[in-house]
Scaffold this active site. Structure first.
Site, PDB file in Angstrom:
ATOM      1  N   TYR A   1      -3.395  -4.525  -1.440  1.00 31.97           N
ATOM      2  CA  TYR A   1      -2.674  -5.439  -0.528  1.00 31.97           C
ATOM      3  C   TYR A   1      -2.484  -4.775   0.834  1.00 31.97           C
ATOM      4  CZ  TYR A   1       1.477  -7.974   1.233  1.00 31.97           C
ATOM      5  OH  TYR A   1       2.382  -8.669   1.999  1.00 31.97           O
TER       6      TYR A   1
ATOM      7  N   SER B   1       2.087  -7.129   7.258  1.00 29.57           N
ATOM      8  CA  SER B   1       3.100  -6.512   6.399  1.00 29.57           C
ATOM      9  C   SER B   1       3.328  -5.073   6.857  1.00 29.57           C
ATOM     10  CB  SER B   1       2.610  -6.481   4.955  1.00 29.57           C
ATOM     11  OG  SER B   1       3.482  -5.709   4.153  1.00 29.57           O
TER      12      SER B   1
END
Ligand code: NAD
Length: 248
Positions: free
Chosen positions: A157, A143
């Site tokens: 995350y 990501s």
């Protein structure tokens, strides 16, 4: 014999788009899902209708026994793996770090890091020339958060994706001499259900104004980058990352 690919979390979103594109490019595709068998079966049916080969395989990638069983099923039903897409990932609701509980971090790390580790390990055991394999390639879906840190939203995350990127670099060097390339794709803000499960369905549109290309990305745009990393054109590319993040 078609090449065999396993896509984790392949029943929807980015994973489903990768599975569909891979099937169109001639791969026999194992579509891993954790809970949504209907969604996985629908992707398989779509692929089969277009003349492709696909198989839905249930497994929670954070569970070692599940992962071992999934790879055995793949071996028996589709053949030895050539390509792994570590795509399964979770994002919890937006929260500042000083409000987070440790349980949440453990859940995120279990899927985003341990899940990718377990699947990469099983793939390497089959692909590596050291183990009698023919080589292969792995793409980890990371990501942009790994670079940006997701302050005030999902520092947990972002940290999990940072760990995944470091594993990508280390593993790529470890297994390159054994015929395996390992790379990563870092999506930015992509229109999928992940944002709804992260508690903010309108998040992509809210963020448009800070994305240099002024829009969210599509799952097909991410799938294209993933598939390039498996192509012959990427034969000299390992330990690299493609940012599919609208310039962020
Ligand atoms: P999504 O929620 O639609 O898909 C994720 C899939 O992973 C789901 O099918 C889910 O069931 C599956 N999954 C979750 N935990 C699992 C487990 N333990 N075992 C097996 N399957 C599991 O989300 P998406 O947006 O398609 O995300 C795919 C990947 O892309 C994720 O790794 C995510 O972190 C990454 N990503 C997404 C975005 C985005 O904006 N959508 C941005 C950056 C990175």
């Amino acid at each position: 014999m078609p090449k065999v690919m396993l896509v984790t979390g392949g029943s929807r979103g980015i994973g489903a788009a990768v599975a569909r594109l891979a099937a169109r490019r001639g791969y026999a595709v194992g579509i891993n899902y954790r809970t949504h068998s209907d969604a996985a079966d629908a992707v398989v049916a779509d692929i089969q209708q277009q003349g492709g080969v696909a198989l839905a395989i249930q497994a929670d990638v954070s569970q070692e026994d599940d992962v071992l069983r999934m790879f055995r099923t793949l071996d028996e039903r589709l053949g030895k793996i050539d390509a792994l897409v570590n795509n399964a990932g979770i994002l919890e609701t937006q929260m500042r770090l000083d409000e987070m509980q440790v349980d949440r971090l453990m859940r995120v790390l279990s899927t985003n890091v341990i899940g990718a580790f377990l699947c990469a390990r099983e793939a390497v055991r089959r692909m590596s020339t050291r183990h009698g394999g023919q080589g292969g390639a792995i793409v980890n879906v990371s990501s942009a958060a790994a670079r940006l840190g997701s302050p005030n939203e999902y520092v947990d995350y972002a940290a999990s994706k940072g760990a995944l990127d470091t594993m990508t670099i280390g593993l790529s060097k470890e297994v390159a001499p054994e015929g395996i390339r390992v790379n990563g794709v870092r999506p930015g803000t992509i229109y999928t259900d992940m944002h709804a499960s992260g508690g903010e369905p309108g998040r992509v549109d809210r963020l448009k104004s800070v994305i240099p290309l002024r829009r969210g990305g599509s799952v097909e745009e991410v799938a294209g980058a993933v598939m390039w990393l498996f192509s012959d054109e990427a034969g000299y590319t390992s330990g690299s990352f493609i940012d599919v993040s609208g310039g962020s």
